[in-house]
Design an enzyme around this catalytic site. Structure first.
Site, PDB file in Angstrom:
ATOM      1  NE  ARG A   1      -1.248   1.531   3.746  1.00  0.00           N
ATOM      2  CZ  ARG A   1      -1.385   1.405   5.073  1.00  0.00           C
ATOM      3  NH1 ARG A   1      -2.538   1.040   5.591  1.00  0.00           N
ATOM      4  NH2 ARG A   1      -0.343   1.626   5.865  1.00  0.00           N
TER       5      ARG A   1
ATOM      6  NE  ARG B   1      14.281   3.691   6.516  1.00  0.00           N
ATOM      7  CZ  ARG B   1      13.278   3.058   7.132  1.00  0.00           C
ATOM      8  NH1 ARG B   1      12.044   3.521   7.018  1.00  0.00           N
ATOM      9  NH2 ARG B   1      13.494   1.990   7.846  1.00  0.00           N
TER      10      ARG B   1
END
Length: 806
Positions: free
Chosen positions: A590, A600
């Protein structure tokens, strides 16, 4: 055109001549029978980074789209030929009216792209001080001179070719398509001078679909033409002419002896070639000039210069992806971990007008379905407990709701466990405070479980944002409550915190900008941040006597980070880890864009590179990669109407294919998750475990085959979330939801999806696991509806009878 470029005075010379004219075969039959649309769809340009290294390919339509999500198009390699005759006149062309980009403009002799897939190869390696002449560029130039101007390779056998260097520029085609133009150029352009022998008359046979006019001009004639307001000029030729060409032209013999410049000269566009609406405002408008000024301070071939260039490019790409979401000012005030850096895709108010969901939301908020806290007022009288309870509600509303409903015997233990890990996670997530001081971050992560946890005086200020910063600033309260917990709970919480902190510290120096390395590393990361949580919770519940030891058992998935059955006497915590991994993988899927923008990312490179057209994960966030124009909702037509009209041409769906693979990968964990729940008999602990599980399967169903994942964060409807919370009180209800969402995903799986077999196998396993209870529950609901319907009919009949007899 603004440029910060190296001085061309005091040039060095070369004595070994110039690029030899090639008599090798080139693809002179290129373009026969092809329309402009054919060229745009079929020609594969070389996609490059700011260091001019080829990182992939894409079609001409996609690389030239200046649309939301790629406001400066896609950087690709190009060449520009300046051909001079024996009288030192330059051959110009006026681009044909039917050209998609920059039609009708005057420009240099020939300008186009080396292509992927050509025979012989047109892709040159990255240039260094030791590079030979760019043979691929020369081949491409000869091919296009034939295609556009009808110049036969044999006519160039005595011509001299000279490679001069590279320029990097971008420009929107606002002259043709207006201030919101969906087209433009973003290229690193290789510059070639070509000189014909004296007294040689070059035969021209212009292709009317490429060229509408030609002209041989002297330097003075060109300067006069470029001053005429009624003539349009290509932005790349304006760069070349103003910064370089006239100096070379002043003495072509001398120019032929110049050493090609190795550093890439970078040029910002003038205001008339920038789009309105903010996407080309500063710092975008001055990006290349600023970069070039910084590069001049470093040696071109140094690692430091290369890293600077790539870092600038990464920042520029992320800026392009987030320009249409929030302003920097809006982002700054949001709590760390909040959905602030990218947009959130909410369902429309009309879509949320569903009777059953509205009833569920009302019931959960004010009605009989309202969840009640098991943290008593007496316990909350302690200011430290009150601080912890307040912070729980502030850093996680969804988890706070189900944590507070746990049995009183474990509610405070789990609350503190959650806050401790949230504090640890805040330190790991802070990419600004510890910038340039990774050792300090590692020190905090390793000491958090051993020294900080339990120290009633320890606190940490200035780390994280918003509520998370306040949590760490007041962490002494958390430690004081921790010290009052049963020794078994303290032991579990400290052990998990130590293991998680050590894992986080080990990964501080790892570059996660392009994701984890492979599926094994992906699973290991999910274990470190979520599987360990599942293990810790299970240990707390078993130690309390509320959950049977079977919950610590092994499932279908065998994890390398869990002890074997033989080593652990059956208590591998494999089921608990599968549960944690399922939740974490759902979140990672998601949160693709937010994680990528944060630098990241976690999608495994081993897998996403099988689907990508380039070696850059950010490619998936471009609308040209995730089906814009083909999928409903894949592109915001209201924000960019001109872009919406052309976005579907040549668009790819490789990002969605990768997304669907990862959804299938996550779904394979579901049988273990359901088995863990089946071993939980305590009702409040069951709901605590069930709510995030059904939320996760609902989130995966929302993400599946959904291009909005790549332009923001997708969320399930609030009413649907309320229904899931209310009905996650029994194993039968949980099975019904998993059965429902698995079937929904299966029905929507495209027949051509490359991961269809994997996905169908995963959904079939879920349906097999849940079918009996799901169908029984469905029949039960049908009976209840029939009874309710009968009651309603009876009430109407009674009311009618009363009216009739009165």
């Amino acid at each position: 055109i603004r440029c910060v470029s190296p001085s061309l005075s005091g040039p060095t010379y070369r004595s070994h001549g110039s690029m030899a004219t090639s008599q090798e075969n080139v693809n002179v039959e290129y373009g026969v029978g092809m329309s402009q649309d054919d060229f745009m769809r079929r020609d594969e340009c070389l996609v490059i980074n700011y260091n001019d290294e080829v990182i992939g390919t894409d079609n001409k339509y996609n690389v030239h789209k200046f649309v939301t999500g790629q406001a400066k198009g896609i950087l690709h390699r190009a060449f520009s030929v300046m051909l001079f005759d024996g009288q030192e006149r330059l051959l110009l062309q006026q681009r044909a009216l039917c050209k998609v980009t920059f039609p009708k403009v005057w420009t240099n002799t020939c300008c186009s792209h080396p292509l992927h897939g050509q025979t012989p190869c047109e892709a040159d390696p990255p240039r260094t001080a030791r590079s030979t002449e760019p043979v691929g560029i020369r081949r491409a130039a000869i091919r296009k001179l034939k295609h556009e101007l009808g110049i036969e390779p044999s006519d160039l056998k005595n011509a001299k070719f000279k490679y001069m260097g590279r320029v990097h520029y971008w420009a929107a085609d606002t002259v043709t398509h207006g201030s919101t133009s969906p087209w433009g150029e973003h290229e690193i352009d290789y510059l070639l001078l070509v000189r014909l022998p004296a007294d040689f008359e070059l035969p021209l046979r212009p292709n009317s679909e490429e060229v509408m006019d030609t002209a041989w001009v002297s330097a003075d004639e060109l300067k006069g033409m470029m001053m005429q307001p009624d003539l349009l000029w290509s932005p790349w030729f304006r760069v070349i002419a103003s910064a370089l060409l006239f100096d070379w032209w002043a003495d072509l013999d001398k120019a032929w002896q110049l050493e090609p410049f190795l550093p890439i000269q970078r040029f910002d566009p003038p205001a008339e070639h920038r789009k309105v609406g903010g996407c080309h405002d500063e710092p975008v408008a001055t990006e290349l000039g600023d970069l070039h000024a910084a590069e001049l301070k470093l040696k071109w071939e140094s690692d430091e210069r290369r890293a600077l260039t790539l870092s600038t490019e990464t920042d520029a790409r992320k800026r392009d992806l987030t320009l249409v979401t929030h302003t920097l000012g809006k982002v700054k005030g949001l709590k760390q971990g909040g959905y602030g850096k990218v947009r959130t895709h909410h369902h429309s108010k009309f879509d949320q007008l569903r009777f059953s969901e509205i009833c569920a939301a009302l019931s959960l908020k004010w009605g009989p379905g309202r969840l009640h806290s098991n943290i008593s007022a007496e316990i909350l009288a302690d200011p430290d407990v009150k601080f912890c309870d307040d912070k729980l509600g502030q850093v996680s509303r969804s988890f706070a709701m189900v944590i507070r409903c746990l049995p009183r015997k474990v509610v405070l233990d789990v609350l503190i466990f959650y806050l401790v890990l949230r504090g640890l996670d805040t330190i790991e997530d802070d990419m600004e405070t510890f910038k340039g001081n990774a050792d300090l971050k590692c020190d905090h992560l390793r000491k958090f479980g051993s020294l900080y946890l339990g120290d009633p005086e320890w606190k940490l200020g200035g780390v994280g944002e918003g509520d998370e910063e306040a949590l760490l600033s007041g962490f002494g309260a958390v430690s004081r409550v921790f010290n009052s917990l049963p020794p078994t709970s303290q032991e579990v919480i400290r052990d998990i915190t130590l293991r998680m902190g050590a894992g986080m510290a080990d990964n501080v120096g790892v570059d996660m900008g392009q994701g984890t390395s492979d599926l094994a590393a992906y699973a290991l990361y999910c274990h470190a941040v979520a599987g360990l949580v599942g293990e810790g919770l299970t240990r707390i519940f078993i130690a309390s006597g509320l959950v049977d030891e079977s919950a610590a058992g092994q499932g279908q998935q065998v994890w390398p980070f869990c002890k074997s059955v033989e080593q652990s006497d059956g208590q591998t915590y494999g089921l608990a880890n599968s549960m944690g991994l399922f939740l974490q993988k759902s979140n990672i899927i998601r949160d693709f864009l937010e994680d990528y923008v944060d630098g990241r990312a976690f999608w495994p490179q081993q897998e996403w590179k099988r689907f990508a057209r380039t070696s850059e994960l950010g490619e998936f966030a471009r609308p040209t990669s995730h089906g814009a124009g083909l999928y409903a909702g894949a592109y915001d037509a209201n924000h960019d109407p001109p872009g919406a009209q052309i976005i579907g041409k040549g668009v790819n769906v490789n990002a969605i294919s990768c997304l669907n693979f990862l959804v299938a990968d996550a779904l394979e964990l579901v049988p273990d998750c359901l088995e863990w729940l089946a071993r939980i008999s305590e009702p409040q602990i069951f709901r605590f475990g069930a709510v995030p599980q059904v939320m996760a399967i609902a989130t995966l169903a929302e993400c599946f085959n959904n291009p909005k994942v790549f332009s923001g964060v997708v969320k399930i409807r609030k009413g649907m979330a309320a229904k899931l919370v209310l009905s996650s009180n029994s194993i039968a209800n949980v099975h019904r939801w998993f059965y429902f969402f698995a079937l929904d995903i299966e029905k929507r799986c495209p027949a051509t999806d490359p991961s269809r077999d994997k996905l169908i196998a995963a959904t079939a396993a879920i349906c097999k696991f849940t079918a009996d209870m799901a169908n029984a529950k469905r029949w039960e609901l049908f009976v209840h509806m029939c009874v309710l319907g009968s009651i309603v009919v009876a009430l109407f009949a009674m009311a009618f009878a009363v009216l009739l007899f009165n």
